[in-house]
Design an enzyme around this catalytic site. Structure first.
Site, PDB file in Angstrom:
ATOM      1  N   HIS A  86       0.880  -1.149   0.022  1.00 16.71           N
ATOM      2  CA  HIS A  86      -0.011   0.149  -0.142  1.00 16.71           C
ATOM      3  C   HIS A  86       0.893   1.362   0.092  1.00 16.71           C
ATOM      4  O   HIS A  86       2.111   1.193   0.432  1.00 16.71           O
ATOM      5  CB  HIS A  86      -1.010   0.162   1.286  1.00 16.71           C
ATOM      6  CG  HIS A  86       0.037   0.072   2.542  1.00 16.71           C
ATOM      7  ND1 HIS A  86       0.246  -0.969   3.063  1.00 16.71           N
ATOM      8  CD2 HIS A  86       0.550   1.226   3.362  1.00 16.71           C
ATOM      9  CE1 HIS A  86       1.060  -0.525   4.283  1.00 16.71           C
ATOM     10  NE2 HIS A  86       1.199   0.509   4.245  1.00 16.71           N
ATOM     11  N   HIS A 131       4.903   6.734  -1.525  1.00 13.91           N
ATOM     12  CA  HIS A 131       5.807   5.407  -1.649  1.00 13.91           C
ATOM     13  C   HIS A 131       5.185   4.109  -1.377  1.00 13.91           C
ATOM     14  O   HIS A 131       3.956   4.298  -0.646  1.00 13.91           O
ATOM     15  CB  HIS A 131       7.162   5.537  -0.922  1.00 13.91           C
ATOM     16  CG  HIS A 131       6.790   5.206   0.427  1.00 13.91           C
ATOM     17  ND1 HIS A 131       6.445   6.427   1.494  1.00 13.91           N
ATOM     18  CD2 HIS A 131       6.797   4.314   1.411  1.00 13.91           C
ATOM     19  CE1 HIS A 131       6.165   6.009   2.751  1.00 13.91           C
ATOM     20  NE2 HIS A 131       6.395   4.673   2.656  1.00 13.91           N
TER      21      HIS A 131
HETATM   22  P1  A2P Z   1       4.870   2.839   5.314  1.00 17.95           P
HETATM   23  O1  A2P Z   1       3.949   3.722   4.825  1.00 17.95           O
HETATM   24  O2  A2P Z   1       6.466   3.279   4.731  1.00 17.95           O
HETATM   25  O3  A2P Z   1       4.581   1.438   4.846  1.00 17.95           O
HETATM   26  P2  A2P Z   1       3.444   0.093  11.400  1.00 17.95           P
HETATM   27  O4  A2P Z   1       3.057  -1.549  10.934  1.00 17.95           O
HETATM   28  O5  A2P Z   1       4.940   0.246  11.552  1.00 17.95           O
HETATM   29  O6  A2P Z   1       2.644   0.424  12.539  1.00 17.95           O
HETATM   30  O7  A2P Z   1       3.096   1.007  10.131  1.00 17.95           O
HETATM   31  C1  A2P Z   1       1.986   0.796   9.656  1.00 17.95           C
HETATM   32  C2  A2P Z   1       1.816   1.753   8.376  1.00 17.95           C
HETATM   33  O8  A2P Z   1       2.067   3.074   8.529  1.00 17.95           O
HETATM   34  C3  A2P Z   1       3.100   1.347   7.319  1.00 17.95           C
HETATM   35  O9  A2P Z   1       2.623   1.361   6.226  1.00 17.95           O
HETATM   36  C4  A2P Z   1       4.027   2.440   7.540  1.00 17.95           C
HETATM   37  O10 A2P Z   1       5.124   2.907   6.941  1.00 17.95           O
HETATM   38  C5  A2P Z   1       2.984   3.529   8.167  1.00 17.95           C
HETATM   39  N1  A2P Z   1       3.720   4.501   9.021  1.00 17.95           N
HETATM   40  C6  A2P Z   1       4.206   4.050  10.261  1.00 17.95           C
HETATM   41  N2  A2P Z   1       4.610   5.065  11.106  1.00 17.95           N
HETATM   42  C7  A2P Z   1       4.458   6.431  10.273  1.00 17.95           C
HETATM   43  C8  A2P Z   1       4.601   7.768  10.458  1.00 17.95           C
HETATM   44  N3  A2P Z   1       5.260   8.017  11.788  1.00 17.95           N
HETATM   45  N4  A2P Z   1       4.354   8.338   9.660  1.00 17.95           N
HETATM   46  C9  A2P Z   1       4.099   7.978   8.528  1.00 17.95           C
HETATM   47  N5  A2P Z   1       3.715   6.645   8.039  1.00 17.95           N
HETATM   48  C10 A2P Z   1       3.857   5.658   9.213  1.00 17.95           C
END
Ligand code: A2P
Length: 221
Positions: free
Chosen positions: A67, A152
């Site tokens: 995603h 991304h």
């Molecule tokens: P990404 O968008 O690069 O995939 P997690 O499993 O670590 O809790 O993260 C859930 C989703 O949210 C993942 O898709 C992750 O990264 C995104 N994510 C986690 N922390 C943040 C943040 N502080 N800011 C933006 N996106 C985040």
């Protein structure tokens, strides 16, 4: 949908169609194979691991649906998540289909991901501060990049690295690409131009963007 729910999801984003996920994954794994065979890459493989035989495909790990995160809500704990979820455009588009354009692949010692070129319509779902919030605030110069530069798809993370790192690596890469110092390592591949950005960072700009179908939705913890 989750947008009407009292509880907010962990995050909102564009979720790639399950069938098309395989297309993206195999494209990425083919790219990793190609990258591993490049002399220029082999010279720098020590930036990934001190092990003699680096296997990039085993180096990165990923679980869950592919995603492109729009708003990380952390179940409502993240700043502005309630406000985001209540927007008309978020409610209206919830569970609707769209086409995501993947325009580059990035590999660093921490993450493997694709850049997503959001359309003006998709940018309506990009939150205020989406590029600069949270840990991105500490990336120097991040405010100078066009809106949506952080968009991304995380395809994999090195052991012990969290997915949030992919967006930060992408912002850094975009800043380096935009900067004056052009990379002296540039390899023309069938898929596009591969440049080395230093410190184990590789960036492949695709000749043809990879277009995949996705659903705008939310994922709960
Ligand atoms: P990404 O968008 O690069 O995939 P997690 O499993 O670590 O809790 O993260 C859930 C989703 O949210 C993942 O898709 C992750 O990264 C995104 N994510 C986690 N922390 C943040 C943040 N502080 N800011 C933006 N996106 C985040």
């Amino acid at each position: 949908g989750a947008a009407d729910d009292d509880r907010l999801p962990l995050f909102f984003g564009f979720f790639i169609n399950p069938f098309e996920q395989e297309k993206v994954k195999s494209f990425a794994s083919n790219f990793l194979k190609t990258l591993s065979t490049q002399e220029a890459f082999r010279e720098h493989s020590g930036e990934f691991s001190s092990e003699k035989e680096l296997n990039l495909e085993q180096y990165f790990h990923h679980e869950g649906p592919l995603h492109c995160t729009t708003k990380f809500c952390d179940g409502g704990k993240a700043d502005g998540s309630g406000k985001y979820a209540l927007q008309e455009v978020v409610k209206e588009r919830y569970n609707s289909e769209t086409k995501l354009s993947l325009t580059a692949l990035m590999v660093t010692p921490r993450t493997l991901g694709t850049r997503v070129a959001l359309t003006p319509e998709q940018l309506e779902l990009w939150p205020e501060g989406g590029d600069t919030d949270g840990p991105a605030a500490s990336v120097p110069g991040v405010g100078t990049l066009p809106v949506g530069s952080r968009a991304h798809v995380t395809l994999g993370c090195a052991m012990g690295v969290e997915a949030v790192q992919t967006g930060l690596d992408l912002l850094e890469a975009e800043l380096l690409l935009k900067g004056d110092q052009t990379s002296d390592v540039r390899v023309e591949l069938e898929q596009g131009a591969l440049v080395y950005l230093g410190e184990g960072r590789w960036f492949l700009t695709l000749k043809e963007p990879m277009v995949v179908s996705a659903i705008f939705s939310g994922q709960s913890a």
